[in-house]
Write an enzyme that holds these catalytic residues in place. Structure first.
Site, PDB file in Angstrom:
ATOM      1  N   LYS A   1       3.236   4.425  -1.069  1.00 48.68           N
ATOM      2  CA  LYS A   1       3.321   5.384  -2.169  1.00 48.68           C
ATOM      3  C   LYS A   1       4.606   6.163  -2.002  1.00 48.68           C
ATOM      4  O   LYS A   1       4.666   7.123  -1.232  1.00 48.68           O
ATOM      5  CB  LYS A   1       2.140   6.358  -2.170  1.00 48.68           C
ATOM      6  CG  LYS A   1       0.791   5.715  -2.497  1.00 48.68           C
ATOM      7  CD  LYS A   1       0.050   5.301  -1.277  1.00 48.68           C
ATOM      8  CE  LYS A   1      -1.343   4.796  -1.640  1.00 48.68           C
ATOM      9  NZ  LYS A   1      -2.023   4.206  -0.478  1.00 48.68           N
TER      10      LYS A   1
ATOM     11  N   ASP B   1       1.329  17.743  19.438  1.00 49.17           N
ATOM     12  CA  ASP B   1       1.966  18.786  20.271  1.00 49.17           C
ATOM     13  C   ASP B   1       2.870  19.753  19.501  1.00 49.17           C
ATOM     14  O   ASP B   1       3.854  20.250  20.040  1.00 49.17           O
ATOM     15  CB  ASP B   1       2.787  18.133  21.388  1.00 49.17           C
ATOM     16  CG  ASP B   1       1.897  17.477  22.434  1.00 49.17           C
ATOM     17  OD1 ASP B   1       0.676  17.687  22.404  1.00 49.17           O
ATOM     18  OD2 ASP B   1       2.441  16.753  23.284  1.00 49.17           O
TER      19      ASP B   1
ATOM     20  N   HIS C   1       0.824  -1.206   0.000  1.00 48.78           N
ATOM     21  CA  HIS C   1       0.000   0.000   0.000  1.00 48.78           C
ATOM     22  C   HIS C   1       0.862   1.260   0.000  1.00 48.78           C
ATOM     23  O   HIS C   1       0.348   2.366   0.077  1.00 48.78           O
ATOM     24  CB  HIS C   1      -0.907  -0.039   1.240  1.00 48.78           C
ATOM     25  CG  HIS C   1      -2.035   0.927   1.215  1.00 48.78           C
ATOM     26  ND1 HIS C   1      -2.209   1.913   2.176  1.00 48.78           N
ATOM     27  CD2 HIS C   1      -3.068   1.081   0.344  1.00 48.78           C
ATOM     28  CE1 HIS C   1      -3.288   2.602   1.911  1.00 48.78           C
ATOM     29  NE2 HIS C   1      -3.828   2.138   0.804  1.00 48.78           N
TER      30      HIS C   1
ATOM     31  N   HIS D   1      -8.726  11.423   1.631  1.00 51.87           N
ATOM     32  CA  HIS D   1      -7.920  10.203   1.633  1.00 51.87           C
ATOM     33  C   HIS D   1      -6.596  10.434   2.353  1.00 51.87           C
ATOM     34  O   HIS D   1      -5.706   9.592   2.353  1.00 51.87           O
ATOM     35  CB  HIS D   1      -7.683   9.774   0.178  1.00 51.87           C
ATOM     36  CG  HIS D   1      -7.106   8.415   0.011  1.00 51.87           C
ATOM     37  ND1 HIS D   1      -5.837   8.206  -0.489  1.00 51.87           N
ATOM     38  CD2 HIS D   1      -7.609   7.187   0.269  1.00 51.87           C
ATOM     39  CE1 HIS D   1      -5.586   6.911  -0.539  1.00 51.87           C
ATOM     40  NE2 HIS D   1      -6.639   6.263  -0.089  1.00 51.87           N
TER      41      HIS D   1
ATOM     42  N   ASP E   1      16.810  10.024  -8.912  1.00 46.17           N
ATOM     43  CA  ASP E   1      18.267  10.260  -8.861  1.00 46.17           C
ATOM     44  C   ASP E   1      18.843  10.190  -7.445  1.00 46.17           C
ATOM     45  O   ASP E   1      19.947  10.688  -7.202  1.00 46.17           O
ATOM     46  CB  ASP E   1      18.620  11.620  -9.489  1.00 46.17           C
ATOM     47  CG  ASP E   1      18.475  11.607 -11.005  1.00 46.17           C
ATOM     48  OD1 ASP E   1      18.360  10.506 -11.582  1.00 46.17           O
ATOM     49  OD2 ASP E   1      18.460  12.694 -11.607  1.00 46.17           O
TER      50      ASP E   1
ATOM     51  N   LYS F   1      -3.710  10.771   5.113  1.00 43.17           N
ATOM     52  CA  LYS F   1      -3.313  10.019   6.304  1.00 43.17           C
ATOM     53  C   LYS F   1      -2.192  10.803   6.984  1.00 43.17           C
ATOM     54  O   LYS F   1      -1.031  10.707   6.575  1.00 43.17           O
ATOM     55  CB  LYS F   1      -2.810   8.625   5.947  1.00 43.17           C
ATOM     56  CG  LYS F   1      -3.715   7.827   4.992  1.00 43.17           C
ATOM     57  CD  LYS F   1      -3.128   7.802   3.636  1.00 43.17           C
ATOM     58  CE  LYS F   1      -3.784   6.892   2.626  1.00 43.17           C
ATOM     59  NZ  LYS F   1      -4.998   6.262   2.801  1.00 43.17           N
TER      60      LYS F   1
END
Length: 482
Positions: A217, A406, A215, A399, A222, A401
């Site tokens: 991404k 703090d 899952h 979507h 380079d 996440k």
């Protein structure tokens, strides 16, 4: 004769069911999850057994990659770590940093420039820029690489770079790309691009693989610029069929020494899918100072790239979340598209709210997965009952996440607050230890908050009917299984 065959079939069925339930029990997972699987197997004939084959078998204890190879890849990353002068770890987060170093060999890197993207237009513009400037290699590791208009544009750019002699490698998740035509990837292979699916689902071994998906991404160009977050390559991140269909997500651009860690994450995944060990020094170039800040006054913070998955002995990212939540003193800001927390995370969040920490949670008003939405509703009410502020985003599908704790710790990546991300998926997050960067993420959160509704102001969600509560409870009962 028919009667005897019937009796033999029934006996065989109960033998198989009994052996399966014993297998579930001896796996020593959470008691609630064990009981749920046992009940489904015993009381939903054939279907329960089939579901367990696909989604229930636990492979966490299996080491899917050769440790010697991982050590070689890690030593290459260590070149950058050893070269850091005057590295100082913040006292308030040293335990969390040490946790990730000891469990995951996720080394902290200083001198980074962080860019934050909250919509597809700016992210893909930045991605096109660095792809166009690539001279050595392009590494892409995604759950979904869609064959829509945007995906075709990116593939054309990658083919052009391959023709220029740039090494291009792509990992895509086989299940995540089930709807993508085989010809889409084959066209890139014919042009010299190395393309590998992650855990391809093929008969007869598909039952042991379909539940464990990559899952992550992450993208590395380079060895100098990297991206990590929640966005795949798909048109939905730029334009939906209507404005409310567009996906709101968060992606982070990293420049500086932290790209070493992103590179290591990709190369380990590449070894897993291709069994080719890439440890040449060129993949870890001498890291220059970060380029002029993406934003006036932007910091050069300390970061860690943390990965987790079912092949690891511990659920690293989940454990880090529990530690960060339990250590919070003032506030916790969290965005997630799916809120199905396991017991440790739910307990930590509720205890934080009950001890006076301001907990604010943003989830979608309408999910892209109706079953998950219904399964999560009772969890959201539990959080509200504990004193947390639960907000439902209503300007498209969120979507994103991310979490801020703090004003000194922020994290963004592919990890949802659900059982699948914590236990079954291969995930990746960046953890950033810097007050100015945390303040920037807080601004993002507040902008999303302005487009959300408070759960306590929605009577139909806060106090649903008996029938709706029953449906929610049934969905919640099955949620840990998937």
């Amino acid at each position: 004769m028919i009667h005897e065959l019937y009796i033999a079939g029934v006996v065989l069925y109960w033998i198989v069911m009994t052996v399966t339930v014993i297998h579930v029990i001896m796996d020593n997972r959470q008691p609630a999850k064990t009981m749920a699987w046992a009940l489904v197997i015993l009381f939903v004939p054939f279907v329960g057994f089939t579901l367990y084959l696909f989604f229930g078998i636990n492979t966490r204890k299996e080491r899917m990659a050769n440790q010697r190879s991982l050590d070689q890849l890690s030593r290459r990353q260590m070149l950058g770590f050893v070269g850091q002068q005057d590295l100082r770890l913040p006292d308030k987060h040293k335990q969390l940093i040490d946790l990730y170093v000891n469990q995951n060999f996720s080394l902290p890197f200083k001198d980074n420039d962080i860019g934050i993207f909250t919509e597809g237009y700016s992210f893909f513009a930045s991605l096109f820029e660095v792809i166009g400037a690539a001279r050595e290699h392009i590494h892409i590791d995604l759950y979904i690489f869609e064959d829509d208009a945007l995906g075709m544009l990116v593939s054309d750019m990658l083919i052009d770079k391959a023709r220029q002699g740039v090494e291009v490698r792509i990992i895509y998740d086989d299940v995540g790309c089930w709807n993508v035509k085989h010809r889409f990837f084959e066209r890139m292979r014919e042009e010299g691009i190395e393309v590998s699916p992650f855990l391809p689902v093929r008969f007869p071994s598909f039952t042991s693989k379909v539940n464990y998906r990559n899952h992550r991404k992450l993208i590395v160009i380079d060895g100098r610029v990297g991206f990590i977050g929640g966005m795949n390559i798909a048109l939905r991140y730029v334009k939906g069929q209507k404005p409310t269909d567009t996906w709101r997500d968060t992606m982070v651009r990293v420049e500086g020494k932290g790209v070493y860690a992103l590179q290591r994450a990709f190369l380990i995944d590449w070894y897993f899918v291709d069994r080719t060990l890439l440890s040449d020094r060129k993949y870890y170039p001498d890291s220059p100072s970060p380029r002029p800040s993406l934003r006036e006054g932007s910091p050069t913070p300390l970061i860690q790239i943390v990965t987790s998955g079912p092949a690891s002995p511990y659920p690293e990212i989940m454990q880090g979340y529990v530690h960060a939540i339990s250590s919070a003193k003032e506030f916790i800001l969290m965005e997630t598209p799916y809120f199905l927390p396991n017991e440790p995370v739910l307990f930590a969040l509720k205890m934080a709210a009950l001890r006076g920490v301001r907990v604010q949670l943003i989830v979608p008003l309408r999910s892209d997965a109706r079953f998950v939405e219904w399964a999560g509703r009772s969890y959201l009410r539990e959080m509200a009952d504990a004193g947390a502020e639960v907000w439902l985003y209503n300007d498209g599908f969120i979507h994103s996440k991310m979490m801020v704790v703090d004003d000194s710790l922020s994290t963004c990546g592919s990890t949802n607050i659900d059982f699948r991300s914590f236990e079954n998926n291969f995930e990746g997050n960046v953890f950033i230890y810097d007050e100015k960067t945390a303040a920037r993420f807080r601004e993002v959160f507040m902008a999303d908050l302005a487009k959300a509704k408070l759960l306590n102001d929605m009577p139909e969600r806060r106090h649903p009917s008996f029938f709706n509560r029953l449906l929610e409870s049934l969905a919640r009962l099955l949620a840990p299984l998937f």
